[in-house]
Design a protein around this motif. Structure first.
Motif, short mmCIF file in Angstrom:
data_model
loop_
_atom_site.label_atom_id
_atom_site.label_comp_id
_atom_site.label_asym_id
_atom_site.label_seq_id
_atom_site.Cartn_x
_atom_site.Cartn_y
_atom_site.Cartn_z
N ARG A 306 7.80 -3.30 -11.39
CA ARG A 306 8.47 -4.63 -11.95
C ARG A 306 7.48 -5.70 -12.19
NH1 ARG A 306 11.11 -6.66 -8.20
NH2 ARG A 306 10.80 -5.17 -6.38
N LYS A 307 6.39 -5.78 -11.46
CA LYS A 307 5.44 -6.95 -11.28
C LYS A 307 4.07 -6.63 -11.78
CE LYS A 307 9.02 -9.60 -9.69
NZ LYS A 307 9.07 -10.87 -10.56
N PRO A 308 3.05 -7.70 -12.13
CA PRO A 308 1.87 -7.40 -12.22
C PRO A 308 1.25 -7.15 -10.94
CG PRO A 308 2.47 -9.52 -13.29
CD PRO A 308 3.59 -9.07 -12.61
N ARG A 309 -0.02 -6.47 -11.14
CA ARG A 309 -0.80 -6.17 -9.76
C ARG A 309 -0.85 -7.32 -8.63
NH1 ARG A 309 -5.57 -1.89 -10.66
NH2 ARG A 309 -4.36 -0.09 -11.69
N LYS A 310 -1.40 -8.59 -9.56
CA LYS A 310 -1.64 -9.63 -8.67
C LYS A 310 -0.42 -10.10 -8.03
CE LYS A 310 -6.13 -10.99 -10.60
NZ LYS A 310 -6.74 -12.09 -11.20
N VAL A 311 0.58 -10.16 -8.64
CA VAL A 311 1.91 -10.51 -8.16
C VAL A 311 2.42 -9.69 -6.98
CG1 VAL A 311 4.32 -11.24 -8.46
CG2 VAL A 311 2.36 -11.72 -10.10
N ALA A 312 2.12 -8.33 -7.36
CA ALA A 312 2.70 -7.40 -6.20
C ALA A 312 1.68 -7.51 -5.07
CB ALA A 312 2.54 -5.99 -6.92
N ALA A 313 0.36 -7.83 -5.21
CA ALA A 313 -0.58 -7.80 -4.11
C ALA A 313 -0.24 -9.18 -3.00
CB ALA A 313 -2.03 -8.16 -4.53
N ILE A 314 0.35 -10.37 -3.76
CA ILE A 314 0.76 -11.45 -2.84
C ILE A 314 2.14 -10.92 -2.19
CG2 ILE A 314 1.54 -13.71 -2.98
CD1 ILE A 314 -1.10 -13.76 -3.60
N ALA A 315 3.04 -10.34 -2.86
CA ALA A 315 4.07 -9.82 -2.18
C ALA A 315 3.68 -8.92 -1.01
CB ALA A 315 5.09 -9.37 -2.84
N LEU A 316 2.72 -8.06 -1.23
CA LEU A 316 2.32 -6.81 -0.18
C LEU A 316 1.69 -7.61 1.08
CD1 LEU A 316 2.03 -3.97 0.70
CD2 LEU A 316 0.01 -3.82 -0.67
N ALA A 317 0.93 -8.68 0.84
CA ALA A 317 0.20 -9.41 1.69
C ALA A 317 1.40 -10.15 2.59
CB ALA A 317 -0.64 -10.51 1.13
N ASN A 318 2.27 -10.85 1.81
CA ASN A 318 3.42 -11.28 2.67
C ASN A 318 4.10 -10.12 3.80
OD1 ASN A 318 6.10 -12.26 3.50
ND2 ASN A 318 6.17 -13.74 1.81
N LYS A 319 4.48 -8.95 3.23
CA LYS A 319 5.13 -8.06 3.84
C LYS A 319 3.93 -7.47 4.81
CE LYS A 319 7.49 -3.51 3.05
NZ LYS A 319 8.70 -3.98 3.11
N MET A 320 2.74 -7.23 4.84
CA MET A 320 1.74 -7.11 5.66
C MET A 320 1.71 -8.02 6.91
SD MET A 320 -1.45 -5.89 3.34
CE MET A 320 -2.49 -5.78 4.71
N ALA A 321 1.78 -9.35 6.39
CA ALA A 321 1.78 -10.36 7.58
C ALA A 321 3.03 -10.27 8.51
CB ALA A 321 1.90 -11.71 6.92
N ARG A 322 4.32 -10.03 7.92
CA ARG A 322 5.13 -9.91 8.73
C ARG A 322 5.45 -8.55 9.59
NH1 ARG A 322 10.70 -12.20 5.74
NH2 ARG A 322 9.49 -13.73 4.37
N THR A 323 4.79 -7.50 8.91
CA THR A 323 4.71 -6.35 9.72
C THR A 323 3.73 -6.32 11.01
OG1 THR A 323 5.25 -4.97 7.63
CG2 THR A 323 4.11 -3.60 9.75
N LEU A 324 2.73 -7.17 10.40
CA LEU A 324 1.65 -7.27 11.78
C LEU A 324 2.35 -8.01 12.77
CD1 LEU A 324 -1.58 -8.24 9.79
CD2 LEU A 324 -1.14 -6.53 11.24
N TRP A 325 3.15 -9.01 12.74
CA TRP A 325 4.08 -10.04 13.49
C TRP A 325 4.81 -8.95 14.49
CZ3 TRP A 325 9.11 -10.14 14.51
CH2 TRP A 325 9.62 -11.22 15.43
N ALA A 326 5.78 -8.01 13.51
CA ALA A 326 6.32 -7.09 14.53
C ALA A 326 5.67 -6.08 15.35
CB ALA A 326 7.28 -6.15 13.43
N MET A 327 4.38 -5.45 14.70
CA MET A 327 3.44 -4.76 15.48
C MET A 327 3.10 -5.37 16.92
SD MET A 327 1.31 -3.06 12.34
CE MET A 327 -0.08 -2.49 13.31
N GLU A 328 2.84 -6.60 16.77
CA GLU A 328 2.17 -7.55 17.96
C GLU A 328 3.37 -7.53 18.88
OE1 GLU A 328 -0.59 -8.92 20.42
OE2 GLU A 328 -0.79 -7.50 18.62
N THR A 329 4.41 -8.17 18.37
CA THR A 329 5.59 -8.51 19.52
C THR A 329 5.94 -7.34 20.12
OG1 THR A 329 6.90 -8.60 17.64
CG2 THR A 329 6.02 -10.72 18.08
N ARG A 330 6.01 -6.04 19.27
CA ARG A 330 6.71 -4.91 19.91
C ARG A 330 5.62 -4.11 20.86
NH1 ARG A 330 10.57 -3.36 14.91
NH2 ARG A 330 11.82 -5.47 14.53
N LYS A 331 4.20 -4.46 20.38
CA LYS A 331 3.27 -3.51 20.80
C LYS A 331 3.35 -2.19 20.36
CE LYS A 331 2.06 -7.11 23.43
NZ LYS A 331 0.89 -7.98 22.96
N GLU A 332 3.37 -2.03 19.31
CA GLU A 332 3.50 -0.68 18.47
C GLU A 332 2.51 -0.56 17.34
OE1 GLU A 332 7.39 -0.29 16.98
OE2 GLU A 332 8.44 -0.12 18.85
#
Length: 342
Positions: A306-332
């Motif tokens: 649905r989106k151009p690569r660069k737009v998708a990269a920003i969205a993926l970076a946002n998702k990565m940041a959220r996932t990193l938070w979950a990994m660190e707070t849950r120690k997983e």
């Protein structure tokens, strides 16, 4: 002295300004201090709140003053500026710092430890050398172009540039060849220093469980992991994953009113080093996924459709940041969503 509830400290190289206020806001202290007088002054002061603008040397002074028993609060400079009255001077700045820190809804910066600042120094030094190497390569290519030698772009073409210089040695002035070799030596020296610093970052990343955990995520390597360790506070201070993404500046800018939400471009109001590295990592994941093929039904497959690569990269970076938070707070460790998609 005993009535002081909050002290605003305006930092400088040699002359520091102190503004002390009582609990009801009355002025108790207005004083200039030399650098050698700062710790002596706060050691004689009863424990109170000490507010400092989060600027250069602020983390050092936060640790030193905090060790004397005071409650140190670092205020972002952007949040201090609205409280400066009329003319800007050291006294007005110190008063504004104290006023901003006394606000009940004010947000503060977590003081960094010496280990964090040491790692940040290694990271920023590597970043500086990378920029200097790029600058040197571009300068060399520009000088060669003035003599009709068109060199290819990129660090990967350094061997080709060296060959181009040697082949044209008989056609151009000897001084050009000599100076070009000086550039090549400087580039090689910077490259060797960059490799040493990267090795140091990898060693540091291997020492902490948090970095090893973060590196299980695709697109996150030792440099990104160490940047998060060096520049970000403990991820547990963020209440939710979106708060961490917003702290990085990876969420849309808001211009909402009247109950109607209007979301714009990415805010970029946050820690730019981590944000840049996450976006670079997201681009590498997208390049790999595009080359190997994405799994139908996954989030990444859907957004790339649905989106151009660069737009998708920003969205993926946002998702990565959220996932990193979950990994660190849950120690997983990272869990591949393709294994659970279904």
């Amino acid at each position: 002295m005993g009535q002081v509830a909050i002290v605003g400290l305006d930092l400088a190289k040699r002359v520091f300004q102190v503004h002390g206020a009582t609990a009801d806001g009355d002025i108790a202290i207005r004083k200039k201090l030399s650098r050698c007088q700062v710790l002596a002054f706060f050691s004689d002061l009863p424990p109170c709140v000490v507010a400092i603008e989060a600027c250069a040397t602020a983390h050092y002074w936060a640790r030193e003053i905090g060790a004397l028993g005071h409650n140190v609060r670092l205020v972002p400079p952007a949040y201090v500026k609205p409280f400066v009255k009329r003319q800007k001077n050291d006294a007005a700045d110190a008063e504004a710092i104290a006023e901003a820190a006394s606000r009940p809804t004010m947000r503060f910066v977590e003081p960094k430890s010496p280990q964090q600042q040491a790692r940040a120094m290694v990271f920023r030094t590597r970043d500086l050398f990378v920029r200097q190497r790029t600058q040197t390569i571009n300068a060399l290519r520009a000088h060669l172009a003035e003599h009709g030698l068109i060199a290819p772009q990129g660090m990967s073409n350094l061997t080709n540039i060296r060959r181009l210089i040697d082949e044209a040695a008989a056609e151009v002035e000897p001084l050009v060849v000599e100076t070009a070799h000086t550039y090549i030596e400087q580039i090689n020296d910077l490259s060797s220093r960059i490799l040493k610093l990267e090795a140091t970052l990898k060693q540091e990343a291997a020492r902490t469980d948090a970095s090893l955990r973060m590196m299980t995520m695709p697109g996150v390597g030792p440099i990104t992991a160490m940047a998060i360790e060096a520049f970000a506070p403990s991820l547990s201070v963020f209440k939710r994953s979106r708060d961490f993404a917003a702290w990085l500046g990876l969420v849309p800018r808001q211009h909402s009113t009247g109950g109607k939400q209007v979301l714009g471009r990415t805010s970029k109001m946050g820690q730019r080093d981590i944000r840049r590295l996450l976006i670079i990592g997201a681009m590498s994941v997208i390049r790999w996924a595009t080359r190997k093929g994405t799994t139908p039904g996954t989030w990444l497959h859907s957004i790339l459709q649905r989106k151009p690569r660069k737009v998708a990269a920003i969205a993926l970076a946002n998702k990565m940041a959220r996932t990193l938070w979950a990994m660190e707070t849950r120690k997983e460790d990272y869990r591949d969503p393709r294994l659970t998609a279904a």
